[in-house]
Motif scaffolding. Structure first.
Motif, PDB file in Angstrom:
ATOM      1  N   LEU A 250       0.804  -1.216   0.000  1.00 16.84           N
ATOM      2  CA  LEU A 250       0.000   0.000   0.000  1.00 16.84           C
ATOM      3  C   LEU A 250       0.841   1.271   0.000  1.00 16.84           C
ATOM      4  O   LEU A 250       0.301   2.366   0.123  1.00 16.84           O
ATOM      5  CB  LEU A 250      -0.945   0.012   1.212  1.00 16.84           C
ATOM      6  CG  LEU A 250      -2.015  -1.078   1.235  1.00 16.84           C
ATOM      7  CD1 LEU A 250      -2.848  -0.979   2.507  1.00 16.84           C
ATOM      8  CD2 LEU A 250      -2.916  -0.995   0.006  1.00 16.84           C
ATOM      9  N   ARG A 251       2.138   1.136  -0.166  1.00 12.58           N
ATOM     10  CA  ARG A 251       3.004   2.324  -0.148  1.00 12.58           C
ATOM     11  C   ARG A 251       2.766   3.172  -1.394  1.00 12.58           C
ATOM     12  O   ARG A 251       2.702   2.669  -2.518  1.00 12.58           O
ATOM     13  CB  ARG A 251       4.468   1.921  -0.053  1.00 12.58           C
ATOM     14  CG  ARG A 251       5.437   3.089   0.105  1.00 12.58           C
ATOM     15  CD  ARG A 251       6.759   2.601   0.645  1.00 12.58           C
ATOM     16  NE  ARG A 251       6.556   2.001   1.962  1.00 12.58           N
ATOM     17  CZ  ARG A 251       7.368   1.069   2.499  1.00 12.58           C
ATOM     18  NH1 ARG A 251       8.432   0.651   1.816  1.00 12.58           N
ATOM     19  NH2 ARG A 251       7.116   0.577   3.701  1.00 12.58           N
ATOM     20  N   ALA A 252       2.631   4.470  -1.184  1.00 16.19           N
ATOM     21  CA  ALA A 252       2.389   5.382  -2.301  1.00 16.19           C
ATOM     22  C   ALA A 252       3.621   5.467  -3.198  1.00 16.19           C
ATOM     23  O   ALA A 252       4.755   5.365  -2.718  1.00 16.19           O
ATOM     24  CB  ALA A 252       2.030   6.762  -1.766  1.00 16.19           C
ATOM     25  N   PRO A 253       3.439   5.709  -4.493  1.00 18.59           N
ATOM     26  CA  PRO A 253       4.603   5.812  -5.396  1.00 18.59           C
ATOM     27  C   PRO A 253       5.580   6.891  -4.981  1.00 18.59           C
ATOM     28  O   PRO A 253       6.796   6.719  -5.134  1.00 18.59           O
ATOM     29  CB  PRO A 253       3.962   6.135  -6.752  1.00 18.59           C
ATOM     30  CG  PRO A 253       2.568   5.627  -6.662  1.00 18.59           C
ATOM     31  CD  PRO A 253       2.166   5.795  -5.221  1.00 18.59           C
ATOM     32  N   TRP A 254       5.077   8.019  -4.458  1.00 17.45           N
ATOM     33  CA  TRP A 254       5.962   9.118  -4.077  1.00 17.45           C
ATOM     34  C   TRP A 254       6.689   8.863  -2.762  1.00 17.45           C
ATOM     35  O   TRP A 254       7.585   9.612  -2.392  1.00 17.45           O
ATOM     36  CB  TRP A 254       5.169  10.420  -3.981  1.00 17.45           C
ATOM     37  CG  TRP A 254       4.072  10.393  -2.954  1.00 17.45           C
ATOM     38  CD1 TRP A 254       4.182  10.639  -1.609  1.00 17.45           C
ATOM     39  CD2 TRP A 254       2.685  10.088  -3.173  1.00 17.45           C
ATOM     40  NE1 TRP A 254       2.966  10.522  -0.985  1.00 17.45           N
ATOM     41  CE2 TRP A 254       2.027  10.179  -1.924  1.00 17.45           C
ATOM     42  CE3 TRP A 254       1.941   9.758  -4.305  1.00 17.45           C
ATOM     43  CZ2 TRP A 254       0.656   9.943  -1.785  1.00 17.45           C
ATOM     44  CZ3 TRP A 254       0.578   9.534  -4.157  1.00 17.45           C
ATOM     45  CH2 TRP A 254      -0.051   9.629  -2.917  1.00 17.45           C
ATOM     46  N   ALA A 255       6.292   7.816  -2.041  1.00 19.40           N
ATOM     47  CA  ALA A 255       6.909   7.488  -0.760  1.00 19.40           C
ATOM     48  C   ALA A 255       8.022   6.462  -0.906  1.00 19.40           C
ATOM     49  O   ALA A 255       8.578   6.005   0.092  1.00 19.40           O
ATOM     50  CB  ALA A 255       5.852   6.965   0.212  1.00 19.40           C
ATOM     51  N   GLN A 256       8.358   6.098  -2.129  1.00 14.93           N
ATOM     52  CA  GLN A 256       9.389   5.113  -2.406  1.00 14.93           C
ATOM     53  C   GLN A 256      10.635   5.796  -2.957  1.00 14.93           C
ATOM     54  O   GLN A 256      10.536   6.828  -3.632  1.00 14.93           O
ATOM     55  CB  GLN A 256       8.860   4.086  -3.401  1.00 14.93           C
ATOM     56  CG  GLN A 256       7.582   3.407  -2.946  1.00 14.93           C
ATOM     57  CD  GLN A 256       7.028   2.454  -3.973  1.00 14.93           C
ATOM     58  OE1 GLN A 256       7.772   1.889  -4.767  1.00 14.93           O
ATOM     59  NE2 GLN A 256       5.717   2.257  -3.960  1.00 14.93           N
ATOM     60  N   PRO A 257      11.815   5.245  -2.690  1.00 20.41           N
ATOM     61  CA  PRO A 257      13.025   5.840  -3.253  1.00 20.41           C
ATOM     62  C   PRO A 257      12.918   5.984  -4.764  1.00 20.41           C
ATOM     63  O   PRO A 257      12.496   5.062  -5.465  1.00 20.41           O
ATOM     64  CB  PRO A 257      14.121   4.836  -2.863  1.00 20.41           C
ATOM     65  CG  PRO A 257      13.608   4.213  -1.597  1.00 20.41           C
ATOM     66  CD  PRO A 257      12.116   4.104  -1.789  1.00 20.41           C
ATOM     67  N   GLY A 258      13.250   7.158  -5.242  1.00 22.15           N
ATOM     68  CA  GLY A 258      13.142   7.447  -6.662  1.00 22.15           C
ATOM     69  C   GLY A 258      11.791   7.980  -7.079  1.00 22.15           C
ATOM     70  O   GLY A 258      11.666   8.542  -8.183  1.00 22.15           O
ATOM     71  N   GLY A 259      10.771   7.834  -6.242  1.00 25.65           N
ATOM     72  CA  GLY A 259       9.437   8.289  -6.591  1.00 25.65           C
ATOM     73  C   GLY A 259       9.338   9.789  -6.812  1.00 25.65           C
ATOM     74  O   GLY A 259       8.809  10.237  -7.846  1.00 25.65           O
ATOM     75  N   PRO A 260       9.835  10.614  -5.876  1.00 30.71           N
ATOM     76  CA  PRO A 260       9.794  12.061  -6.114  1.00 30.71           C
ATOM     77  C   PRO A 260      10.532  12.491  -7.375  1.00 30.71           C
ATOM     78  O   PRO A 260      10.048  13.355  -8.121  1.00 30.71           O
ATOM     79  CB  PRO A 260      10.443  12.644  -4.853  1.00 30.71           C
ATOM     80  CG  PRO A 260      10.190  11.616  -3.791  1.00 30.71           C
ATOM     81  CD  PRO A 260      10.302  10.305  -4.506  1.00 30.71           C
ATOM     82  N   ALA A 261      11.679  11.882  -7.639  1.00 30.08           N
ATOM     83  CA  ALA A 261      12.451  12.263  -8.833  1.00 30.08           C
ATOM     84  C   ALA A 261      11.681  11.940 -10.102  1.00 30.08           C
ATOM     85  O   ALA A 261      11.684  12.725 -11.063  1.00 30.08           O
ATOM     86  CB  ALA A 261      13.802  11.553  -8.825  1.00 30.08           C
ATOM     87  N   ARG A 262      11.014  10.788 -10.130  1.00 33.05           N
ATOM     88  CA  ARG A 262      10.243  10.433 -11.323  1.00 33.05           C
ATOM     89  C   ARG A 262       9.080  11.399 -11.540  1.00 33.05           C
ATOM     90  O   ARG A 262       8.793  11.811 -12.678  1.00 33.05           O
ATOM     91  CB  ARG A 262       9.734   8.999 -11.198  1.00 33.05           C
ATOM     92  CG  ARG A 262      10.819   7.938 -11.361  1.00 33.05           C
ATOM     93  CD  ARG A 262      10.238   6.546 -11.415  1.00 33.05           C
ATOM     94  NE  ARG A 262       9.718   6.113 -10.119  1.00 33.05           N
ATOM     95  CZ  ARG A 262      10.444   5.484  -9.190  1.00 33.05           C
ATOM     96  NH1 ARG A 262      11.733   5.253  -9.402  1.00 33.05           N
ATOM     97  NH2 ARG A 262       9.896   5.108  -8.054  1.00 33.05           N
ATOM     98  N   SER A 263       8.405  11.766 -10.462  1.00 28.58           N
ATOM     99  CA  SER A 263       7.276  12.681 -10.589  1.00 28.58           C
ATOM    100  C   SER A 263       7.736  14.074 -10.991  1.00 28.58           C
ATOM    101  O   SER A 263       7.092  14.746 -11.816  1.00 28.58           O
ATOM    102  CB  SER A 263       6.491  12.737  -9.280  1.00 28.58           C
ATOM    103  OG  SER A 263       5.869  11.483  -9.025  1.00 28.58           O
ATOM    104  N   LEU A 264       8.837  14.536 -10.425  1.00 33.52           N
ATOM    105  CA  LEU A 264       9.361  15.851 -10.800  1.00 33.52           C
ATOM    106  C   LEU A 264       9.841  15.875 -12.247  1.00 33.52           C
ATOM    107  O   LEU A 264       9.678  16.884 -12.946  1.00 33.52           O
ATOM    108  CB  LEU A 264      10.493  16.250  -9.863  1.00 33.52           C
ATOM    109  CG  LEU A 264      10.054  16.696  -8.467  1.00 33.52           C
ATOM    110  CD1 LEU A 264      11.259  16.809  -7.546  1.00 33.52           C
ATOM    111  CD2 LEU A 264       9.306  18.031  -8.532  1.00 33.52           C
ATOM    112  N   ALA A 265      10.399  14.756 -12.715  1.00 34.92           N
ATOM    113  CA  ALA A 265      10.822  14.696 -14.119  1.00 34.92           C
ATOM    114  C   ALA A 265       9.609  14.808 -15.043  1.00 34.92           C
ATOM    115  O   ALA A 265       9.659  15.491 -16.075  1.00 34.92           O
ATOM    116  CB  ALA A 265      11.574  13.391 -14.377  1.00 34.92           C
ATOM    117  N   TRP A 266       8.509  14.139 -14.666  1.00 34.26           N
ATOM    118  CA  TRP A 266       7.279  14.237 -15.468  1.00 34.26           C
ATOM    119  C   TRP A 266       6.780  15.681 -15.483  1.00 34.26           C
ATOM    120  O   TRP A 266       6.449  16.222 -16.549  1.00 34.26           O
ATOM    121  CB  TRP A 266       6.220  13.303 -14.893  1.00 34.26           C
ATOM    122  CG  TRP A 266       4.864  13.504 -15.506  1.00 34.26           C
ATOM    123  CD1 TRP A 266       4.407  12.958 -16.672  1.00 34.26           C
ATOM    124  CD2 TRP A 266       3.808  14.328 -14.998  1.00 34.26           C
ATOM    125  NE1 TRP A 266       3.128  13.389 -16.932  1.00 34.26           N
ATOM    126  CE2 TRP A 266       2.732  14.224 -15.929  1.00 34.26           C
ATOM    127  CE3 TRP A 266       3.642  15.125 -13.872  1.00 34.26           C
ATOM    128  CZ2 TRP A 266       1.523  14.913 -15.746  1.00 34.26           C
ATOM    129  CZ3 TRP A 266       2.439  15.802 -13.690  1.00 34.26           C
ATOM    130  CH2 TRP A 266       1.395  15.689 -14.617  1.00 34.26           C
TER     131      TRP A 266
END
Length: 418
Positions: free
Chosen positions: A92-108
Protein backbone atom coordinates in the motif's frame (compact mmCIF):
# COMPACT_ATOMS: atom_id res chain seq x y z
CA UNK A 1 3.46 23.51 19.27
CA UNK A 2 6.49 22.18 17.39
CA UNK A 3 7.83 18.91 16.04
CA UNK A 4 11.06 17.18 16.96
CA UNK A 5 12.37 15.46 13.84
CA UNK A 6 14.46 12.36 13.36
CA UNK A 7 15.29 12.09 9.66
CA UNK A 8 16.43 8.64 8.55
CA UNK A 9 18.28 8.74 5.24
CA UNK A 10 18.50 6.28 2.37
CA UNK A 11 20.45 6.53 -0.88
CA UNK A 12 19.01 6.42 -4.39
CA UNK A 13 18.76 2.64 -4.27
CA UNK A 14 16.90 2.73 -0.97
CA UNK A 15 19.84 1.48 1.11
CA UNK A 16 19.79 2.81 4.71
CA UNK A 17 22.50 5.31 5.64
CA UNK A 18 21.54 6.27 9.20
CA UNK A 19 19.80 9.19 10.87
CA UNK A 20 20.67 12.85 11.17
CA UNK A 21 20.85 14.34 14.66
CA UNK A 22 17.43 15.39 15.90
CA UNK A 23 16.23 18.88 15.15
CA UNK A 24 13.10 20.94 15.69
CA UNK A 25 10.71 22.61 13.24
CA UNK A 26 7.97 25.08 14.17
CA UNK A 27 4.99 23.67 12.23
CA UNK A 28 3.10 21.01 14.20
CA UNK A 29 1.33 19.40 11.24
CA UNK A 30 2.94 16.11 10.32
CA UNK A 31 2.47 16.25 6.55
CA UNK A 32 4.22 19.62 6.18
CA UNK A 33 7.83 18.92 5.20
CA UNK A 34 9.11 22.19 3.70
CA UNK A 35 10.85 23.22 6.93
CA UNK A 36 12.29 19.72 7.38
CA UNK A 37 13.94 19.97 3.96
CA UNK A 38 15.12 23.51 4.71
CA UNK A 39 16.65 22.54 8.07
CA UNK A 40 18.50 19.58 6.55
CA UNK A 41 19.96 21.94 3.97
CA UNK A 42 20.77 24.70 6.49
CA UNK A 43 22.32 22.43 9.10
CA UNK A 44 24.08 19.86 6.92
CA UNK A 45 24.14 21.13 3.33
CA UNK A 46 21.91 18.25 2.23
CA UNK A 47 19.28 18.17 -0.50
CA UNK A 48 16.69 15.77 0.86
CA UNK A 49 13.41 14.47 -0.53
CA UNK A 50 11.18 13.43 2.37
CA UNK A 51 9.48 10.17 1.44
CA UNK A 52 7.15 9.26 4.30
CA UNK A 53 6.45 9.07 8.01
CA UNK A 54 8.06 6.12 9.78
CA UNK A 55 6.92 6.57 13.37
CA UNK A 56 5.29 8.98 15.80
CA UNK A 57 5.47 9.18 19.58
CA UNK A 58 1.77 10.01 19.90
CA UNK A 59 -1.42 8.46 18.52
CA UNK A 60 -2.48 11.41 16.36
CA UNK A 61 -1.38 14.86 15.09
CA UNK A 62 -0.28 17.52 15.77
CA UNK A 63 3.21 17.91 17.25
CA UNK A 64 5.45 15.40 18.95
CA UNK A 65 8.57 13.50 17.99
CA UNK A 66 8.30 12.24 14.42
CA UNK A 67 10.61 9.95 12.48
CA UNK A 68 10.63 10.43 8.69
CA UNK A 69 12.40 8.69 5.85
CA UNK A 70 14.34 10.91 3.44
CA UNK A 71 16.34 10.23 0.30
CA UNK A 72 19.62 11.88 -0.67
CA UNK A 73 21.47 11.70 -3.97
CA UNK A 74 24.93 11.85 -2.37
CA UNK A 75 25.92 10.48 1.07
CA UNK A 76 26.23 13.25 3.66
CA UNK A 77 29.56 14.28 5.14
CA UNK A 78 28.03 14.60 8.62
CA UNK A 79 28.26 11.48 10.84
CA UNK A 80 24.95 9.62 10.92
CA UNK A 81 23.45 7.82 13.88
CA UNK A 82 22.72 4.11 13.46
CA UNK A 83 19.00 3.46 13.72
CA UNK A 84 16.83 0.37 13.40
CA UNK A 85 13.82 0.96 11.13
CA UNK A 86 11.70 -1.33 9.00
CA UNK A 87 12.30 -0.42 5.36
CA UNK A 88 10.61 -3.47 3.88
CA UNK A 89 8.32 -2.90 0.89
CA UNK A 90 4.60 -2.59 1.53
CA UNK A 91 1.85 -3.15 -1.06
CA UNK A 92 0.00 0.00 0.00
CA UNK A 93 3.00 2.32 -0.15
CA UNK A 94 2.39 5.38 -2.30
CA UNK A 95 4.60 5.81 -5.40
CA UNK A 96 5.96 9.12 -4.08
CA UNK A 97 6.91 7.49 -0.76
CA UNK A 98 9.39 5.11 -2.41
CA UNK A 99 13.03 5.84 -3.25
CA UNK A 100 13.14 7.45 -6.66
CA UNK A 101 9.44 8.29 -6.59
CA UNK A 102 9.79 12.06 -6.11
CA UNK A 103 12.45 12.26 -8.83
CA UNK A 104 10.24 10.43 -11.32
CA UNK A 105 7.28 12.68 -10.59
CA UNK A 106 9.36 15.85 -10.80
CA UNK A 107 10.82 14.70 -14.12
CA UNK A 108 7.28 14.24 -15.47
CA UNK A 109 6.18 17.67 -14.22
CA UNK A 110 9.29 19.40 -15.55
CA UNK A 111 8.80 17.82 -18.97
CA UNK A 112 5.15 18.89 -19.06
CA UNK A 113 6.01 22.47 -18.16
CA UNK A 114 8.78 22.52 -20.77
CA UNK A 115 6.23 21.35 -23.35
CA UNK A 116 4.07 24.32 -22.34
CA UNK A 117 6.99 26.73 -22.76
CA UNK A 118 7.49 27.14 -19.01
CA UNK A 119 11.06 26.15 -18.05
CA UNK A 120 11.67 25.21 -14.42
CA UNK A 121 14.43 26.97 -12.48
CA UNK A 122 13.65 25.77 -8.95
CA UNK A 123 11.62 23.19 -7.03
CA UNK A 124 10.53 22.96 -3.40
CA UNK A 125 8.85 20.10 -1.58
CA UNK A 126 5.91 21.23 0.56
CA UNK A 127 3.99 18.18 1.71
CA UNK A 128 4.11 14.42 1.75
CA UNK A 129 1.77 11.98 3.42
CA UNK A 130 -0.63 9.22 2.51
CA UNK A 131 -3.11 11.56 0.79
CA UNK A 132 -0.77 13.63 -1.39
CA UNK A 133 2.71 14.77 -2.29
CA UNK A 134 2.96 18.45 -3.24
CA UNK A 135 5.86 20.30 -4.84
CA UNK A 136 6.17 23.90 -6.10
CA UNK A 137 7.96 24.39 -9.41
CA UNK A 138 9.16 27.93 -10.11
CA UNK A 139 10.28 29.53 -13.35
CA UNK A 140 10.39 32.81 -15.27
CA UNK A 141 6.74 32.33 -16.33
CA UNK A 142 5.45 31.82 -12.79
CA UNK A 143 4.90 28.94 -10.43
CA UNK A 144 3.08 25.65 -10.87
CA UNK A 145 2.22 22.92 -8.38
CA UNK A 146 2.80 19.21 -8.77
CA UNK A 147 0.28 17.20 -6.80
CA UNK A 148 0.26 13.41 -6.68
CA UNK A 149 -2.62 11.58 -5.04
CA UNK A 150 -3.74 8.00 -4.32
CA UNK A 151 -6.18 6.06 -6.47
CA UNK A 152 -9.28 7.15 -4.52
CA UNK A 153 -8.55 10.83 -5.33
CA UNK A 154 -7.66 10.47 -9.02
CA UNK A 155 -11.00 11.84 -10.19
CA UNK A 156 -9.81 15.33 -9.16
CA UNK A 157 -8.42 15.82 -12.67
CA UNK A 158 -11.84 15.02 -14.19
CA UNK A 159 -13.51 17.57 -11.92
CA UNK A 160 -10.98 20.26 -12.82
CA UNK A 161 -11.45 19.60 -16.53
CA UNK A 162 -15.21 20.00 -16.13
CA UNK A 163 -14.82 23.18 -14.09
CA UNK A 164 -12.53 24.69 -16.73
CA UNK A 165 -15.29 24.34 -19.31
CA UNK A 166 -18.46 24.83 -17.28
CA UNK A 167 -17.35 27.32 -14.62
CA UNK A 168 -13.97 28.89 -15.52
CA UNK A 169 -12.10 30.43 -12.61
CA UNK A 170 -13.90 28.52 -9.87
CA UNK A 171 -11.02 26.06 -9.43
CA UNK A 172 -7.30 25.82 -10.17
CA UNK A 173 -6.19 25.63 -13.79
CA UNK A 174 -5.20 22.08 -14.71
CA UNK A 175 -2.04 22.15 -16.83
CA UNK A 176 -1.48 18.41 -17.17
CA UNK A 177 -2.49 15.06 -15.65
CA UNK A 178 -1.58 11.41 -16.10
CA UNK A 179 -3.16 8.11 -15.07
CA UNK A 180 -1.00 7.63 -11.95
CA UNK A 181 -2.58 10.42 -9.90
CA UNK A 182 -0.17 13.17 -10.93
CA UNK A 183 -1.70 16.55 -11.69
CA UNK A 184 0.05 19.79 -12.55
CA UNK A 185 -1.75 22.98 -11.49
CA UNK A 186 -1.13 26.61 -12.28
CA UNK A 187 -0.51 28.80 -9.25
CA UNK A 188 -3.59 30.44 -7.70
CA UNK A 189 -2.67 33.85 -6.21
CA UNK A 190 -3.60 34.67 -2.65
CA UNK A 191 -3.93 32.76 0.60
CA UNK A 192 -5.89 29.78 1.83
CA UNK A 193 -8.85 31.34 3.61
CA UNK A 194 -8.76 29.44 6.92
CA UNK A 195 -9.64 32.65 8.80
CA UNK A 196 -12.64 33.56 6.65
CA UNK A 197 -15.34 35.40 8.62
CA UNK A 198 -19.09 35.07 8.21
CA UNK A 199 -19.25 37.56 5.34
CA UNK A 200 -16.59 35.73 3.37
CA UNK A 201 -18.18 32.35 4.07
CA UNK A 202 -21.48 33.74 2.81
CA UNK A 203 -19.77 34.77 -0.45
CA UNK A 204 -18.19 31.32 -0.76
CA UNK A 205 -21.60 29.71 -0.28
CA UNK A 206 -23.23 31.97 -2.89
CA UNK A 207 -20.51 31.23 -5.46
CA UNK A 208 -20.79 27.52 -4.75
CA UNK A 209 -24.56 27.56 -5.19
CA UNK A 210 -24.16 28.93 -8.73
CA UNK A 211 -21.69 26.15 -9.49
CA UNK A 212 -23.88 23.42 -8.02
CA UNK A 213 -26.96 24.68 -9.81
CA UNK A 214 -25.09 24.45 -13.10
CA UNK A 215 -23.59 21.03 -12.29
CA UNK A 216 -26.99 19.50 -11.54
CA UNK A 217 -27.63 18.97 -15.26
CA UNK A 218 -24.27 17.23 -15.65
CA UNK A 219 -24.46 14.70 -12.82
CA UNK A 220 -24.49 11.69 -15.14
CA UNK A 221 -21.66 13.12 -17.25
CA UNK A 222 -19.53 13.72 -14.15
CA UNK A 223 -20.12 10.15 -12.97
CA UNK A 224 -19.20 8.88 -16.44
CA UNK A 225 -15.96 10.87 -16.18
CA UNK A 226 -15.05 9.02 -12.98
CA UNK A 227 -16.49 11.18 -10.19
CA UNK A 228 -17.87 8.88 -7.44
CA UNK A 229 -21.63 8.37 -7.53
CA UNK A 230 -23.04 8.81 -4.01
CA UNK A 231 -26.65 9.42 -4.94
CA UNK A 232 -29.40 7.89 -2.81
CA UNK A 233 -28.93 4.12 -2.26
CA UNK A 234 -25.42 4.37 -3.66
CA UNK A 235 -24.42 6.46 -0.66
CA UNK A 236 -25.86 3.91 1.77
CA UNK A 237 -23.98 1.04 0.16
CA UNK A 238 -20.76 3.06 0.00
CA UNK A 239 -20.94 4.01 3.68
CA UNK A 240 -21.75 0.49 4.88
CA UNK A 241 -19.01 -1.09 2.80
CA UNK A 242 -16.25 1.20 4.06
CA UNK A 243 -17.34 1.15 7.68
CA UNK A 244 -17.79 -2.63 7.84
CA UNK A 245 -14.43 -3.27 9.62
CA UNK A 246 -15.21 -0.75 12.38
CA UNK A 247 -17.31 -0.76 15.55
CA UNK A 248 -20.66 0.64 14.49
CA UNK A 249 -22.64 0.07 17.65
CA UNK A 250 -23.01 3.82 18.29
CA UNK A 251 -24.66 4.37 14.90
CA UNK A 252 -26.54 1.09 14.50
CA UNK A 253 -29.97 2.75 14.49
CA UNK A 254 -28.82 5.49 12.13
CA UNK A 255 -27.48 2.92 9.67
CA UNK A 256 -30.61 0.79 9.93
CA UNK A 257 -32.78 3.71 8.88
CA UNK A 258 -30.38 5.27 6.40
CA UNK A 259 -32.19 4.20 3.22
CA UNK A 260 -35.49 5.57 4.51
CA UNK A 261 -33.81 8.80 5.63
CA UNK A 262 -32.25 9.31 2.21
CA UNK A 263 -35.62 8.66 0.55
CA UNK A 264 -37.03 11.48 2.67
CA UNK A 265 -34.11 13.70 1.66
CA UNK A 266 -34.91 13.00 -1.97
CA UNK A 267 -38.53 14.00 -1.35
CA UNK A 268 -37.28 17.43 -0.32
CA UNK A 269 -36.81 18.20 -4.00
CA UNK A 270 -33.19 19.32 -4.38
CA UNK A 271 -31.20 17.91 -7.30
CA UNK A 272 -28.10 15.76 -7.05
CA UNK A 273 -25.07 17.70 -8.21
CA UNK A 274 -21.32 18.09 -7.86
CA UNK A 275 -20.34 18.12 -4.18
CA UNK A 276 -16.87 19.30 -3.15
CA UNK A 277 -16.91 17.01 -0.12
CA UNK A 278 -14.63 19.12 2.09
CA UNK A 279 -15.78 22.72 1.62
CA UNK A 280 -14.13 24.42 4.58
CA UNK A 281 -12.54 27.88 4.14
CA UNK A 282 -9.02 26.41 4.08
CA UNK A 283 -9.92 24.79 0.77
CA UNK A 284 -10.72 28.20 -0.71
CA UNK A 285 -7.89 30.39 -1.96
CA UNK A 286 -8.22 34.08 -2.72
CA UNK A 287 -6.38 37.37 -3.10
CA UNK A 288 -9.29 39.80 -2.68
CA UNK A 289 -10.10 39.79 -6.40
CA UNK A 290 -10.34 36.14 -7.32
CA UNK A 291 -11.55 33.24 -5.21
CA UNK A 292 -11.00 29.60 -6.24
CA UNK A 293 -12.00 26.37 -4.53
CA UNK A 294 -9.09 23.92 -4.35
CA UNK A 295 -8.56 20.25 -3.38
CA UNK A 296 -11.38 18.51 -5.26
CA UNK A 297 -10.16 14.98 -4.43
CA UNK A 298 -13.08 14.43 -2.03
CA UNK A 299 -15.64 15.42 -4.69
CA UNK A 300 -18.61 13.25 -5.53
CA UNK A 301 -22.03 13.47 -7.13
CA UNK A 302 -24.69 13.68 -4.45
CA UNK A 303 -26.77 16.03 -2.37
CA UNK A 304 -25.71 19.72 -2.23
CA UNK A 305 -26.49 20.04 1.50
CA UNK A 306 -23.29 18.19 2.38
CA UNK A 307 -21.21 21.20 1.34
CA UNK A 308 -23.14 23.83 3.30
CA UNK A 309 -23.02 21.57 6.36
CA UNK A 310 -19.23 21.35 6.02
CA UNK A 311 -18.87 25.11 5.47
CA UNK A 312 -20.81 25.86 8.69
CA UNK A 313 -19.57 22.89 10.72
CA UNK A 314 -17.21 24.80 13.00
CA UNK A 315 -19.54 27.78 13.58
CA UNK A 316 -21.79 28.21 16.58
CA UNK A 317 -25.52 27.96 15.79
CA UNK A 318 -26.04 31.75 15.82
CA UNK A 319 -23.26 32.28 13.25
CA UNK A 320 -24.32 29.32 11.11
CA UNK A 321 -28.02 30.23 10.98
CA UNK A 322 -27.82 33.12 8.46
CA UNK A 323 -25.57 31.10 6.14
CA UNK A 324 -27.95 28.14 6.25
CA UNK A 325 -30.94 30.43 5.79
CA UNK A 326 -29.44 32.11 2.74
CA UNK A 327 -28.47 28.71 1.28
CA UNK A 328 -32.04 27.45 1.72
CA UNK A 329 -33.54 30.62 0.22
CA UNK A 330 -31.42 30.26 -2.92
CA UNK A 331 -32.48 26.66 -3.43
CA UNK A 332 -36.16 27.47 -2.82
CA UNK A 333 -35.97 30.22 -5.42
CA UNK A 334 -34.34 27.94 -7.99
CA UNK A 335 -36.32 24.80 -7.14
CA UNK A 336 -39.91 25.91 -6.43
CA UNK A 337 -41.71 23.63 -4.01
CA UNK A 338 -38.49 22.24 -2.52
CA UNK A 339 -37.76 21.92 1.21
CA UNK A 340 -34.04 22.64 1.65
CA UNK A 341 -34.18 23.26 5.43
CA UNK A 342 -35.62 19.81 6.02
CA UNK A 343 -32.98 18.28 3.77
CA UNK A 344 -30.28 19.88 5.91
CA UNK A 345 -31.88 18.62 9.12
CA UNK A 346 -32.19 15.08 7.77
CA UNK A 347 -28.58 15.04 6.59
CA UNK A 348 -27.01 16.46 9.76
CA UNK A 349 -26.17 13.02 11.20
CA UNK A 350 -25.37 11.61 7.75
CA UNK A 351 -22.63 14.19 7.12
CA UNK A 352 -20.32 12.95 9.92
CA UNK A 353 -21.30 9.36 9.11
CA UNK A 354 -20.08 9.91 5.56
CA UNK A 355 -16.87 11.47 6.87
CA UNK A 356 -16.30 8.41 9.08
CA UNK A 357 -16.56 6.30 5.93
CA UNK A 358 -14.10 8.61 4.14
CA UNK A 359 -11.53 8.19 6.90
CA UNK A 360 -12.15 4.44 6.94
CA UNK A 361 -11.41 4.42 3.21
CA UNK A 362 -8.15 6.24 3.87
CA UNK A 363 -7.13 3.69 6.50
CA UNK A 364 -7.92 0.78 4.21
CA UNK A 365 -5.72 2.25 1.50
CA UNK A 366 -2.54 3.21 3.39
CA UNK A 367 0.26 1.36 5.08
CA UNK A 368 0.11 0.91 8.88
CA UNK A 369 2.92 3.36 9.74
CA UNK A 370 0.69 6.20 8.50
CA UNK A 371 -2.48 5.08 10.29
CA UNK A 372 -1.96 7.63 13.12
CA UNK A 373 -2.90 10.38 10.65
CA UNK A 374 -6.50 9.10 10.53
CA UNK A 375 -7.12 6.33 13.09
CA UNK A 376 -8.81 8.61 15.63
CA UNK A 377 -10.99 10.25 12.98
CA UNK A 378 -13.29 7.28 12.40
CA UNK A 379 -14.55 6.90 15.99
CA UNK A 380 -14.69 10.68 16.41
CA UNK A 381 -16.95 11.05 13.36
CA UNK A 382 -19.10 8.12 14.42
CA UNK A 383 -19.60 9.73 17.83
CA UNK A 384 -20.61 12.99 16.14
CA UNK A 385 -23.06 11.17 13.91
CA UNK A 386 -24.61 9.42 16.91
CA UNK A 387 -24.90 12.72 18.78
CA UNK A 388 -26.55 14.43 15.80
CA UNK A 389 -28.97 11.53 15.43
CA UNK A 390 -30.11 12.00 19.03
CA UNK A 391 -30.97 15.62 18.17
CA UNK A 392 -32.83 14.52 15.07
CA UNK A 393 -35.66 16.46 13.46
CA UNK A 394 -39.11 15.91 15.00
CA UNK A 395 -41.62 13.67 13.28
CA UNK A 396 -43.46 16.31 11.26
CA UNK A 397 -45.43 15.53 8.10
CA UNK A 398 -43.18 14.87 5.14
CA UNK A 399 -43.48 17.10 2.05
CA UNK A 400 -45.44 15.56 -0.75
CA UNK A 401 -43.30 13.58 -3.18
CA UNK A 402 -42.35 15.96 -5.96
CA UNK A 403 -43.34 15.24 -9.52
CA UNK A 404 -40.27 13.85 -11.31
CA UNK A 405 -38.42 16.72 -12.97
CA UNK A 406 -40.43 19.50 -11.30
CA UNK A 407 -38.54 22.73 -10.85
CA UNK A 408 -35.65 21.78 -13.12
CA UNK A 409 -36.17 24.53 -15.71
CA UNK A 410 -34.15 26.97 -13.62
CA UNK A 411 -31.27 24.49 -13.55
CA UNK A 412 -31.23 24.37 -17.35
CA UNK A 413 -31.04 28.12 -17.84
CA UNK A 414 -27.96 29.44 -19.57
CA UNK A 415 -25.67 28.07 -22.27
CA UNK A 416 -24.19 24.61 -21.89
CA UNK A 417 -20.43 24.17 -22.16
CA UNK A 418 -19.18 22.37 -25.24
Amino acid sequence: MTRVITLVLVDQAGRPLGALPRFEVPEPWWQQVERIVAEARRRHGLDVAVLRLLAADRPEPPGGHLTYLGQVTTPPAVPLEPVAVDLAPHPLRAPWAQPGGPARSLAWATAELHRLGRPVTGVAQHRTWNLSAIWRLDGPHGSAWLKQVPRFFRHEAAVLRWLATAAPGTGPTLLAADDTGRILLDHVPGEDRYTADGTERAAIAADHHTLQLRAADYADALVAAGVPDLRGPGLTAWIRDRLAPHDLSAVADLLAGLDDRLDRVRDCGLPDTLVHGDLHPGNVRGDGRRRAVIDWGDAFVGHPAFDILRLTETLDPAAAAPLLGAWAARWRADMPGSHPERAVDLLRPVAPLRMAAVYAMFLAGIEPSEHPYHAADVPACLDRAAAEAKLDVPAIPEPARLRRGAGRDAVRDGPRPD
